[in-house]
Design a protein around this motif. Structure first.
Motif, short mmCIF file in Angstrom:
data_model
loop_
_atom_site.label_atom_id
_atom_site.label_comp_id
_atom_site.label_asym_id
_atom_site.label_seq_id
_atom_site.Cartn_x
_atom_site.Cartn_y
_atom_site.Cartn_z
N GLY A 59 0.78 -1.22 0.00
CA GLY A 59 0.00 0.00 0.00
C GLY A 59 0.81 1.27 0.00
O GLY A 59 0.24 2.37 -0.02
N ALA A 60 2.13 1.17 0.02
CA ALA A 60 2.99 2.35 0.06
C ALA A 60 3.61 2.62 -1.31
O ALA A 60 4.00 1.67 -2.01
N GLY A 65 -3.40 1.33 -4.59
CA GLY A 65 -4.22 2.48 -4.24
C GLY A 65 -5.38 2.64 -5.21
O GLY A 65 -5.76 1.70 -5.91
N VAL A 66 -5.91 3.85 -5.26
CA VAL A 66 -7.03 4.17 -6.14
C VAL A 66 -6.68 5.42 -6.93
O VAL A 66 -6.20 6.42 -6.37
N VAL A 67 -6.91 5.38 -8.23
CA VAL A 67 -6.65 6.55 -9.08
C VAL A 67 -7.63 7.65 -8.68
O VAL A 67 -8.85 7.46 -8.72
N VAL A 104 -2.50 8.86 -7.78
CA VAL A 104 -3.00 7.66 -7.11
C VAL A 104 -2.96 7.92 -5.60
O VAL A 104 -1.93 8.33 -5.07
N THR A 105 -4.08 7.70 -4.95
CA THR A 105 -4.15 7.86 -3.49
C THR A 105 -3.91 6.52 -2.82
O THR A 105 -4.54 5.52 -3.16
N HIS A 106 -2.96 6.54 -1.87
CA HIS A 106 -2.57 5.32 -1.17
C HIS A 106 -3.00 5.40 0.29
O HIS A 106 -3.59 6.40 0.73
N ALA A 107 -2.68 4.35 1.06
CA ALA A 107 -2.97 4.36 2.49
C ALA A 107 -2.13 5.42 3.19
O ALA A 107 -1.15 5.93 2.63
N VAL A 163 5.78 12.24 -4.54
CA VAL A 163 5.04 11.67 -3.43
C VAL A 163 4.60 12.83 -2.56
O VAL A 163 5.42 13.68 -2.18
N ARG A 164 3.31 12.89 -2.23
CA ARG A 164 2.77 14.04 -1.51
C ARG A 164 1.93 13.56 -0.32
O ARG A 164 1.33 12.49 -0.34
#
Length: 350
Positions: A211-212, A261-263, A278-281, A326-327
Motif C-alpha cells: 500500500g505504500a 491504491g485508487v486513481v 494515485v491515493t494510497h494508504a 510523493v505528496r
C-alpha cells in the motif's frame, strides 16, 4: 497388552517413516513428498506385518518404558502435522524455513538388544531427536517472520507510514476456566499458535508494503535526469525548487503505479501537463506528470506495477520524461527516500 504394544509400535514406525518429510517440506519439495507417500505406505505395511509377527509382551519396566514411548510418539506425530501446516503457510508468504539436520531415523528399524527386546534407549533417542528437529523447524519459521516484520515496520515508520499489525490477543475470548495439564501436547499446540501469530503479523506487514508508493514507477530504458530539491531551472536559469524526481525515457514508455491504491485524478495541471494521481494508504498520494497518454481512469483500483499512463513531454518540459512525486497533506516529500526503502524491502523479501 498385545494390542496396545502393537498400536504403539505402529505409530512409532509411522513417525520414523515420515520424519524425512519434514526436511523435504522445509526445502519446498512438497510435491515430491506427496509422490513418495505411496512408497512409504507400502513400506509401512511390510513393517507392520513384521512387527505383527514379533512378540513384545514382557514384564516389568520394559512395558512401562514402551508405554512412555507410545505417548511420545503421539506428540511427535502431532508436531509433524503442525509443522506441515505452518510450512505451507510460510511458503505462501515467501518464507523458506531452515532445513533440518540430516536425519537417518526414518530408515531405522527397532533393533533387538542382546536380550531379544527392542532397543528402547536407541528408539527413545531417535524420537527425542526428531521432536527437537520439528521444534527447530517451528522456531525458525517464527524467527524469520518476526525479523522480517520488524524490518518492514522500521522501514515504513521511517517514511511516516504506520503499519496496522494485529495484536496477539485480538479476536480471542471465552469463560475463565481452570487450566488442564495436557503435558507436551498442549505445549506443542501453544508453540504452533505462536508461530501462526507471527506469520499473520508478517502478512499484515507485507500488505503495508503493497500500500505504500515505494516501488519504481517506470521500467526499461530510463535514467534519473533530475532530483528532488533546489536546482537550476531549465527555463529561467535561476534557482528553483523541484518537487519530485525526473526519469528521462522514450516517449510512450509505460508508467507504473508505485503502490497499491485508487486513481484519484486524471487530467491536466499547470506546469505538469497531463497528470495521473494515485491515493494510497496513510494519506499518501503519488503524482505522475508530463504524460503523453492515460491508461487508467478516476476510481480505478490499482496495484503495485499496474500500468497507468505513458511517458511524454506535456506541460513545462524540455523532453520526454516522467515527473514522479510523493505528496502528503498537499506537501511534496522526497520520493528518493521511498524508492530506496522499496529497494531494501524487496531485497529483504527475496
Amino acid at each position: 497388552m498385545f494390542a496396545v504394544l502393537f498400536a504403539g509400535n505402529g505409530l512409532l514406525v509411522t513417525a520414523l517413516l515420515l520424519a524425512p518429510d519434514i526436511a523435504r517440506l522445509l526445502s519446498g519439495q512438497n510435491e515430491q513428498v506427496i509422490e513418495a507417500y505411496e512408497n512409504r505406505i507400502a513400506q509401512l505395511r511390510v513393517e507392520v506385518d513384521r512387527l505383527h509377527s514379533r512378540s513384545y509382551a514382557q514384564a516389568g519396566d520394559i512395558n512401562l518404558q514402551l508405554q512412555e514411548l507410545a505417548q511420545q510418539q503421539e506428540v511427535l506425530i502431532e508436531q509433524h502435522q503442525l509443522v506441515r501446516v505452518l510450512v505451507d503457510k510460510a511458503d505462501e508468504l515467501g518464507i523458506e524455513a531452515a532445513a533440518l539436520p540430516a536425519d537417518e531415523a526414518g530408515n531405522m528399524a527397532l533393533a533387538p538388544s542382546s536380550g531379544g527386546n527392542p532397543d528402547i534407549d536407541a528408539t527413545a533417542a531417535a524420537i527425542a531427536q526428531m521432536m527437537d528437529e520439528t521444534q527447530f523447524a517451528m522456531t525458525s519459521i517464527a524467527e524469520t517472520a518476526t525479523k522480517r516484520t520488524d524490518s518492514i515496520v522500521a522501514e515504513l515508520s521511517g517514511l511516516g507510514i504506520a503499519v496496522d499489525l494485529p495484536s496477539e490477543l485480538e479476536g480471542v475470548g471465552g469463560p475463565l476456566l481452570l487450566p488442564r495439564d495436557d503435558g507436551e501436547a498442549s505445549a506443542t499446540v501453544d508453540d504452533a499458535n505462536a508461530v501462526m501469530a507471527a506469520l499473520i503479523r508478517y502478512k499484515a506487514a507485507r500488505d503495508g508494503i503493497d500500500g505504500a508508493p515505494i516501488h519504481m514507477p517506470i521500467s526499461g530504458n530510463f535514467r534519473q535526469s533530475s532530483g528532488f530539491g533546489n536546482r537550476t531551472d531549465p527555463f529561467t536559469g535561476g534557482r528553483a525548487f523541484h518537487s519530485g524526481l525526473d526519469f528521462a525515457a522514450p516517449k510512450g514508455t509505460t508508467v507504473l503505479s508505485a503502490g497499491k491504491g485508487v486513481v484519484s485524478f486524471v487530467g491536466t495541471k499547470s506546469g505538469y501537463g497531463n497528470v495521473v494521481e494515485v491515493t494510497h494508504a496513510n494519506g499518501l498520494i503519488s503524482r505522475y506528470g508530463h504524460l503523453s497518454g492515460f491508461l487508467s481512469e478516476v476510481g480505478q483500483a490499482v496495484n503495485t506495477g499496474t500500468p497507468i499512463a505513458k511517458v511524454g513531454s506535456t506541460g513545462r518540459s524540455t523532453g520526454p520524461h516522467l515527473h514522479f512525486e510523493v505528496r502528503k497533506a498537499d506537501s511534496a516529500i522526497n520520493p528518493k527516500a521511498f524508492l530506496e526503502a522499496g529497494k531494501r524491502l524487496l531485497a529483504l523479501l527475496g
